[in-house]
Write an enzyme that holds these catalytic residues in place. Structure first.
Site, PDB file in Angstrom:
ATOM      1  N   GLY A  11      72.995   1.650  14.514  1.00  0.00           N
ATOM      2  CA  GLY A  11      73.161   0.905  15.754  1.00  0.00           C
ATOM      3  C   GLY A  11      74.711   0.373  15.601  1.00  0.00           C
ATOM      4  N   MET A  12      75.331  -0.318  16.553  1.00  0.00           N
ATOM      5  CA  MET A  12      76.743  -0.770  16.894  1.00  0.00           C
ATOM      6  C   MET A  12      77.224  -1.573  15.340  1.00  0.00           C
ATOM      7  SD  MET A  12      78.643  -1.851  20.136  1.00  0.00           S
ATOM      8  CE  MET A  12      77.632  -3.360  20.335  1.00  0.00           C
ATOM      9  N   THR A  37      63.425   3.805  13.047  1.00  0.00           N
ATOM     10  CA  THR A  37      62.399   3.285  13.868  1.00  0.00           C
ATOM     11  C   THR A  37      62.175   4.337  14.728  1.00  0.00           C
ATOM     12  OG1 THR A  37      63.722   2.264  15.576  1.00  0.00           O
ATOM     13  CG2 THR A  37      63.096   0.921  13.916  1.00  0.00           C
ATOM     14  N   SER A  38      62.974   5.587  14.852  1.00  0.00           N
ATOM     15  CA  SER A  38      62.934   6.636  15.907  1.00  0.00           C
ATOM     16  C   SER A  38      63.197   8.044  15.516  1.00  0.00           C
ATOM     17  CB  SER A  38      63.837   6.102  17.169  1.00  0.00           C
ATOM     18  OG  SER A  38      65.305   6.483  16.260  1.00  0.00           O
ATOM     19  N   ARG A 102      68.050 -17.122  11.652  1.00  0.00           N
ATOM     20  CA  ARG A 102      69.217 -18.131  11.141  1.00  0.00           C
ATOM     21  C   ARG A 102      68.996 -19.682  11.026  1.00  0.00           C
ATOM     22  NH1 ARG A 102      73.090 -15.666  15.627  1.00  0.00           N
ATOM     23  NH2 ARG A 102      73.489 -13.659  14.824  1.00  0.00           N
ATOM     24  N   CYS A 135      78.496 -14.477  16.263  1.00  0.00           N
ATOM     25  CA  CYS A 135      80.025 -13.826  16.117  1.00  0.00           C
ATOM     26  C   CYS A 135      80.904 -15.095  16.325  1.00  0.00           C
ATOM     27  CB  CYS A 135      80.031 -12.845  16.952  1.00  0.00           C
ATOM     28  SG  CYS A 135      79.241 -12.900  18.628  1.00  0.00           S
ATOM     29  N   GLN A 162      85.061 -14.112  25.322  1.00  0.00           N
ATOM     30  CA  GLN A 162      84.224 -13.329  24.502  1.00  0.00           C
ATOM     31  C   GLN A 162      84.316 -11.688  25.016  1.00  0.00           C
ATOM     32  OE1 GLN A 162      81.298 -16.972  23.488  1.00  0.00           O
ATOM     33  NE2 GLN A 162      80.493 -14.764  22.836  1.00  0.00           N
ATOM     34  N   GLU A 241      74.433 -19.506  23.797  1.00  0.00           N
ATOM     35  CA  GLU A 241      75.457 -19.219  23.032  1.00  0.00           C
ATOM     36  C   GLU A 241      76.288 -20.382  22.694  1.00  0.00           C
ATOM     37  OE1 GLU A 241      76.130 -16.149  21.790  1.00  0.00           O
ATOM     38  OE2 GLU A 241      78.023 -16.055  21.383  1.00  0.00           O
ATOM     39  N   GLN A 351      84.695  -9.094  16.547  1.00  0.00           N
ATOM     40  CA  GLN A 351      83.535  -9.636  16.388  1.00  0.00           C
ATOM     41  C   GLN A 351      82.414  -8.562  15.911  1.00  0.00           C
ATOM     42  OE1 GLN A 351      80.848  -7.454  19.110  1.00  0.00           O
ATOM     43  NE2 GLN A 351      80.113  -9.692  18.598  1.00  0.00           N
TER      44      GLN A 351
HETATM   45  P1  NAP Z   1      72.199  -1.538  18.666  1.00  0.00           P
HETATM   46  O1  NAP Z   1      73.420  -0.924  18.811  1.00  0.00           O
HETATM   47  O2  NAP Z   1      71.492  -1.744  19.899  1.00  0.00           O
HETATM   48  O3  NAP Z   1      71.411  -0.883  17.507  1.00  0.00           O
HETATM   49  C1  NAP Z   1      70.116  -1.414  17.268  1.00  0.00           C
HETATM   50  C2  NAP Z   1      69.086   0.101  17.026  1.00  0.00           C
HETATM   51  O4  NAP Z   1      68.783   0.706  18.209  1.00  0.00           O
HETATM   52  C3  NAP Z   1      69.692   0.977  15.895  1.00  0.00           C
HETATM   53  O5  NAP Z   1      69.675   0.768  14.707  1.00  0.00           O
HETATM   54  C4  NAP Z   1      68.839   2.281  16.515  1.00  0.00           C
HETATM   55  O6  NAP Z   1      67.612   2.238  15.584  1.00  0.00           O
HETATM   56  C5  NAP Z   1      68.444   2.079  17.540  1.00  0.00           C
HETATM   57  N1  NAP Z   1      69.110   3.026  18.982  1.00  0.00           N
HETATM   58  C6  NAP Z   1      68.585   3.446  19.933  1.00  0.00           C
HETATM   59  N2  NAP Z   1      69.400   4.149  20.397  1.00  0.00           N
HETATM   60  C7  NAP Z   1      70.497   4.246  19.669  1.00  0.00           C
HETATM   61  C8  NAP Z   1      71.698   4.755  20.172  1.00  0.00           C
HETATM   62  N3  NAP Z   1      72.176   5.597  21.100  1.00  0.00           N
HETATM   63  N4  NAP Z   1      72.729   4.640  19.313  1.00  0.00           N
HETATM   64  C9  NAP Z   1      72.605   3.949  18.249  1.00  0.00           C
HETATM   65  N5  NAP Z   1      71.450   3.417  17.910  1.00  0.00           N
HETATM   66  C10 NAP Z   1      70.182   3.612  18.707  1.00  0.00           C
HETATM   67  O7  NAP Z   1      72.145  -2.997  18.092  1.00  0.00           O
HETATM   68  P2  NAP Z   1      73.498  -3.814  17.579  1.00  0.00           P
HETATM   69  O8  NAP Z   1      74.577  -4.175  18.790  1.00  0.00           O
HETATM   70  O9  NAP Z   1      73.931  -3.294  16.408  1.00  0.00           O
HETATM   71  O10 NAP Z   1      72.886  -5.253  17.095  1.00  0.00           O
HETATM   72  C11 NAP Z   1      72.037  -5.332  15.970  1.00  0.00           C
HETATM   73  C12 NAP Z   1      71.453  -6.564  15.795  1.00  0.00           C
HETATM   74  O11 NAP Z   1      72.695  -7.474  15.204  1.00  0.00           O
HETATM   75  C13 NAP Z   1      70.853  -7.476  16.732  1.00  0.00           C
HETATM   76  O12 NAP Z   1      69.812  -8.270  16.439  1.00  0.00           O
HETATM   77  C14 NAP Z   1      72.205  -8.256  17.352  1.00  0.00           C
HETATM   78  O13 NAP Z   1      71.784  -9.522  17.968  1.00  0.00           O
HETATM   79  C15 NAP Z   1      72.915  -8.612  16.047  1.00  0.00           C
HETATM   80  N6  NAP Z   1      74.277  -8.924  16.248  1.00  0.00           N
HETATM   81  C16 NAP Z   1      74.946  -8.216  16.972  1.00  0.00           C
HETATM   82  C17 NAP Z   1      76.364  -8.235  17.198  1.00  0.00           C
HETATM   83  C18 NAP Z   1      77.009  -7.619  18.342  1.00  0.00           C
HETATM   84  O14 NAP Z   1      78.282  -7.954  18.577  1.00  0.00           O
HETATM   85  N7  NAP Z   1      76.536  -6.433  18.756  1.00  0.00           N
HETATM   86  C19 NAP Z   1      76.806  -9.408  16.526  1.00  0.00           C
HETATM   87  C20 NAP Z   1      76.223 -10.059  15.631  1.00  0.00           C
HETATM   88  C21 NAP Z   1      75.113  -9.945  15.514  1.00  0.00           C
HETATM   89  P3  NAP Z   1      67.050   3.643  15.040  1.00  0.00           P
HETATM   90  O15 NAP Z   1      67.881   4.383  14.260  1.00  0.00           O
HETATM   91  O16 NAP Z   1      65.951   3.039  14.224  1.00  0.00           O
HETATM   92  O17 NAP Z   1      66.475   4.273  16.331  1.00  0.00           O
END
Ligand code: NAP
Length: 370
Positions: A11-12, A37-38, A102, A135, A162, A241, A351
């Site tokens: 993920g991101m 998960t996928s 948290r 963040c 933000q 937020e 962030q």
């Molecule tokens: P995300 O990019 O949506 O990734 C989460 C999961 O989605 C991945 O691990 C992957 O799991 C799946 N996924 C499905 N399609 C995908 C694709 N095309 N590319 C990559 N992954 C894909 O989530 P995130 O933004 O990293 O956030 C993860 C957690 O951190 C959340 O709880 C969020 O609230 C928290 N968080 C986020 C931020 C932020 O700035 N984004 C900041 C602080 C905390 P599989 O590999 O298992 O399929």
């Protein structure tokens, strides 16, 4: 050898975490296992050595054999798997980037340059759940840790600017899609030296208000505009937020028994991955501005004091300057007209780094070093 599970690594937040871990040589001294998960059985990330195929992230039996679980998968995953593991009597360390746990009394929000003492006390007392903070909160604390540590902060009001990344990957792409549409509708006018700015504005505003403008993820135009609402409403009139600013800051600082009031308005703007904040700090006494500079600047190695003048501000105090780095510039620092106890500060931070992946990466290192 300790076994460490990585979930949500693509993920991101997870991919920024992987990048930082590779950069810092963090994949040594333990056995990493990657989950999905996928895409069970698929190929994991390139960490510089051979790793087994991806494991099933819902296989709690396998997860319960791990010493540490690092999850950047998201709140729904945590809600499902964390209780199942604990019901099985799992005793390992859980490190998470999601907000789900948290505010749990048995968790610690991690930001070790600011609250290493709280983390160490938690580890000594047997706490096993460590969660990265919101963040905006983490970036505000990285910037102002020195002032908070002085004990002279009476209250803080943070008005935020933000980035799209805080809303997710699709939102980042939508922001640029919106920019593309605006660029396209204005292109001919921009190429014509005789066109007026008002004509450009008319074309751009019409496009923003059109039903075809790409707003699937933000539900409103962001490019050329802003959105003064982030997350869901709370009974207080705040957004969630904004609420997090108060509760998470006081939990991180361990000041929940005598909390420091923190409030403000959180606003989404058209930056990609850096949050900025315009902060008013009310001190409990008149502290000379030079001392305030020192307190803030000496708090940690990532804070960069930017002199309160135009050239340095334009060069160093913006998302464009900070994106992709661990720097936390702090500038526009001055006493305000309201009185000598009022200080203004502007700060910027990535962030996805200090706001998400970096505290998680560092927490894993702290646990592995025990
Ligand atoms: P995300 O990019 O949506 O990734 C989460 C999961 O989605 C991945 O691990 C992957 O799991 C799946 N996924 C499905 N399609 C995908 C694709 N095309 N590319 C990559 N992954 C894909 O989530 P995130 O933004 O990293 O956030 C993860 C957690 O951190 C959340 O709880 C969020 O609230 C928290 N968080 C986020 C931020 C932020 O700035 N984004 C900041 C602080 C905390 P599989 O590999 O298992 O399929």
């Amino acid at each position: 050898m300790l076994k460490v599970a990585f979930i949500g690594w693509r993920g991101m937040v997870g991919s920024v975490l992987m990048g930082r871990m590779i950069e810092e040589g963090d994949f040594a001294g333990y056995e990493p296992l990657f989950f999905s998960t996928s895409n069970v059985g698929g190929k994991g990330p390139d960490v510089g050595f051979d790793i087994p195929p991806l494991q099933d992230a819902y296989d709690v039996k396998l997860l319960s054999s791990m010493d540490v679980i690092v999850s950047c998968q998201g709140g729904d995953y945590t809600k499902r798997v964390y209780p199942e593991l604990h019901n099985m009597g799992w005793q390992g360390y859980w490190i998470d980037s999601a907000s789900t746990l948290r505010m749990d009394p048995d968790s610690i929000i991690v930001l070790d340059p600011v609250n290493r003492h709280v983390i160490d006390a938690g580890l000594s007392s047997g706490i096993r759940t460590y969660v990265g903070g919101n963040c905006t909160v983490s970036l505000m604390l990285m910037a102002l840790a020195g002032l908070f540590a002085s004990g002279h902060v009476k209250w803080v009001s943070s008005m935020t600017y933000q980035a799209a990344s805080g809303a997710g990957a699709n939102n980042m792409k939508e922001l640029i899609s919106q920019m593309r549409v605006l660029g396209q509708v204005a292109a001919d006018l921009l190429d014509d030296p005789a066109s007026t700015a008002i004509a450009v504005d008319v074309a751009v505003t019409k496009a923003m208000r059109s039903e075809n403008f790409p707003t699937k993820y933000f539900s409103a135009p962001l490019a050329g505009s802003l959105i003064p609402w982030i997350d869901v409403p709370m009974d207080s009139g705040q957004t969630r937020e904004e609420w997090k600013g108060y509760v998470e800051t006081n939990k991180i600082l361990n000041t929940e028994k005598n909390p420091i009031p923190i409030d403000g308005i959180c606003v989404r703007i058209g930056a990609m991955r850096c949050h900025s904040q315009a902060i008013v700090v009310r001190l409990d006494k008149d502290i000379p501005i030079d001392e305030i500079y020192d307190m803030i600047g000496n708090a940690n190695e990532w804070v960069d004091i930017v002199p309160n003048e135009k050239e340095s501000t334009l060069k160093h105090l913006s998302p464009a300057a900070v994106s992709g780095t661990l720097k936390v510039p702090v500038g526009r620092l001055r006493k305000m007209l309201m009185g000598p106890e009022y200080v203004s500060v502007f700060t910027v931070g990535d962030q996805l780094l200090w706001g998400a992946a970096e505290p998680v990466r560092r927490m894993l290192k702290i646990i592995l070093a025990r």
